[in-house]
Design a protein around this motif. Sequence first.
Motif, short mmCIF file in Angstrom:
data_model
loop_
_atom_site.label_atom_id
_atom_site.label_comp_id
_atom_site.label_asym_id
_atom_site.label_seq_id
_atom_site.Cartn_x
_atom_site.Cartn_y
_atom_site.Cartn_z
N MET A 1 2.11 -9.81 -21.57
CA MET A 1 2.66 -8.57 -22.26
C MET A 1 3.59 -9.25 -23.24
O MET A 1 4.56 -9.99 -22.97
CB MET A 1 3.64 -8.09 -20.96
CG MET A 1 4.20 -6.53 -21.80
SD MET A 1 5.44 -5.88 -20.40
CE MET A 1 4.45 -4.58 -19.97
N PRO A 2 3.45 -8.88 -24.49
CA PRO A 2 4.24 -9.29 -25.55
C PRO A 2 5.58 -8.60 -25.71
O PRO A 2 5.81 -7.57 -25.17
CB PRO A 2 3.28 -8.87 -26.84
CG PRO A 2 2.67 -7.94 -26.32
CD PRO A 2 2.23 -8.24 -24.91
N VAL A 3 6.44 -9.26 -26.16
CA VAL A 3 8.05 -8.79 -26.26
C VAL A 3 8.15 -8.22 -27.68
O VAL A 3 7.69 -8.85 -28.71
CB VAL A 3 9.08 -10.03 -26.26
CG1 VAL A 3 10.46 -9.41 -26.37
CG2 VAL A 3 8.81 -10.69 -24.79
N PRO A 4 8.65 -6.93 -27.76
CA PRO A 4 8.70 -6.18 -28.99
C PRO A 4 9.80 -6.99 -29.67
O PRO A 4 10.82 -6.91 -28.99
CB PRO A 4 8.95 -4.75 -28.67
CG PRO A 4 9.37 -4.87 -27.20
CD PRO A 4 8.60 -6.07 -26.64
N PHE A 5 9.63 -7.31 -30.90
CA PHE A 5 10.72 -8.23 -31.50
C PHE A 5 11.78 -7.26 -32.03
O PHE A 5 12.90 -7.72 -32.56
CB PHE A 5 9.95 -9.04 -32.73
CG PHE A 5 9.23 -10.12 -32.09
CD1 PHE A 5 9.99 -11.25 -31.82
CD2 PHE A 5 8.04 -10.18 -32.37
CE1 PHE A 5 9.36 -12.31 -31.36
CE2 PHE A 5 7.11 -11.21 -31.91
CZ PHE A 5 7.75 -12.44 -31.41
N GLU A 6 11.51 -5.98 -32.17
CA GLU A 6 12.50 -4.94 -32.69
C GLU A 6 13.64 -4.94 -31.65
O GLU A 6 14.76 -4.40 -31.95
CB GLU A 6 11.90 -3.64 -32.85
CG GLU A 6 10.77 -3.53 -34.09
CD GLU A 6 9.37 -3.85 -33.37
OE1 GLU A 6 9.08 -4.00 -32.16
OE2 GLU A 6 8.37 -4.03 -34.34
N ALA A 7 13.44 -5.19 -30.45
CA ALA A 7 14.23 -5.06 -29.32
C ALA A 7 15.32 -6.02 -29.19
O ALA A 7 16.46 -6.25 -28.66
CB ALA A 7 13.54 -4.91 -27.90
N LEU A 8 14.86 -7.08 -29.85
CA LEU A 8 15.70 -8.26 -29.80
C LEU A 8 17.02 -8.31 -30.83
O LEU A 8 17.90 -8.80 -30.41
CB LEU A 8 14.95 -9.67 -30.33
CG LEU A 8 13.88 -10.22 -29.33
CD1 LEU A 8 13.04 -11.48 -30.02
CD2 LEU A 8 14.51 -10.63 -28.08
N ILE A 9 17.08 -7.52 -31.84
CA ILE A 9 17.80 -7.22 -32.86
C ILE A 9 19.12 -6.56 -31.97
O ILE A 9 20.28 -6.96 -32.20
CB ILE A 9 17.53 -6.52 -33.99
CG1 ILE A 9 16.56 -7.40 -34.88
CG2 ILE A 9 18.64 -5.99 -34.76
CD1 ILE A 9 16.13 -6.64 -35.95
N PRO A 10 18.93 -5.38 -31.47
CA PRO A 10 20.07 -5.10 -30.55
C PRO A 10 20.67 -5.73 -29.42
O PRO A 10 21.81 -5.71 -29.16
CB PRO A 10 19.52 -3.66 -30.07
CG PRO A 10 18.44 -3.13 -30.75
CD PRO A 10 17.68 -4.52 -31.39
N VAL A 11 19.74 -6.41 -28.80
CA VAL A 11 20.14 -7.40 -27.87
C VAL A 11 20.87 -8.56 -28.39
O VAL A 11 22.09 -8.68 -27.86
CB VAL A 11 19.06 -8.18 -26.84
CG1 VAL A 11 19.48 -9.11 -25.92
CG2 VAL A 11 18.39 -6.97 -26.18
N GLY A 12 20.90 -8.90 -29.44
CA GLY A 12 21.36 -9.93 -30.23
C GLY A 12 22.84 -9.48 -30.72
O GLY A 12 23.82 -10.02 -30.40
N LEU A 13 22.77 -8.44 -31.22
CA LEU A 13 23.97 -7.51 -31.51
C LEU A 13 24.80 -7.23 -30.40
O LEU A 13 26.36 -7.56 -30.39
CB LEU A 13 23.66 -6.11 -32.36
CG LEU A 13 23.46 -6.37 -33.57
CD1 LEU A 13 22.96 -4.89 -34.17
CD2 LEU A 13 24.45 -6.98 -34.76
N ILE A 14 24.69 -6.66 -29.28
CA ILE A 14 25.26 -6.60 -28.13
C ILE A 14 26.00 -8.10 -27.61
O ILE A 14 27.13 -7.96 -27.45
CB ILE A 14 24.57 -5.93 -27.09
CG1 ILE A 14 24.02 -4.48 -27.33
CG2 ILE A 14 25.18 -5.92 -25.50
CD1 ILE A 14 23.26 -3.56 -26.72
N THR A 15 25.01 -9.11 -27.62
CA THR A 15 25.66 -10.36 -27.09
C THR A 15 26.56 -10.73 -27.82
O THR A 15 27.61 -11.33 -27.66
CB THR A 15 24.39 -11.45 -27.25
OG1 THR A 15 23.46 -10.71 -26.47
CG2 THR A 15 24.89 -12.66 -26.51
#
Length: 85
Positions: free
Chosen positions: A1-15
Motif C-alpha cells: 500500500m503506497p503512502v500518499p505524499f500529500e499527507a507527509l506535509i501536514p505531518v511534517g508541519l505538526i512535528t
Amino acid sequence: MPVPFEALIPVGLITVMFGVVSVGMNSVKFARNDMKPTRYNLDQFEQVMMRRDERLTGSNRGQSSNPTAPAEFQTNSVWQTEQVL
C-alpha cells in the motif's frame, strides 16, 4: 500500500510546530530561572532557602556572597501581619 505524499506535509508541519513550541517553552523556563537549569524534587529546606534568597536578592535563584544582610532585610519579613483596629 503506497503512502500518499500529500499527507507527509501536514505531518511534517505538526512535528516542526511541536518542536518549536517545546524549544520555546524550554527557553522561557530557562530564562525565568536566571539562565540556570530548572530545579526538580525540591524538599522543604530548599523551598525555604529559595524564599530567603528571593527576599535577599530579588530573585529566587540569585545568591549573595555578602555575609551580612542588607538593612531592608530586617523589615522584609515572610510573615503577613494583620492590621489591628
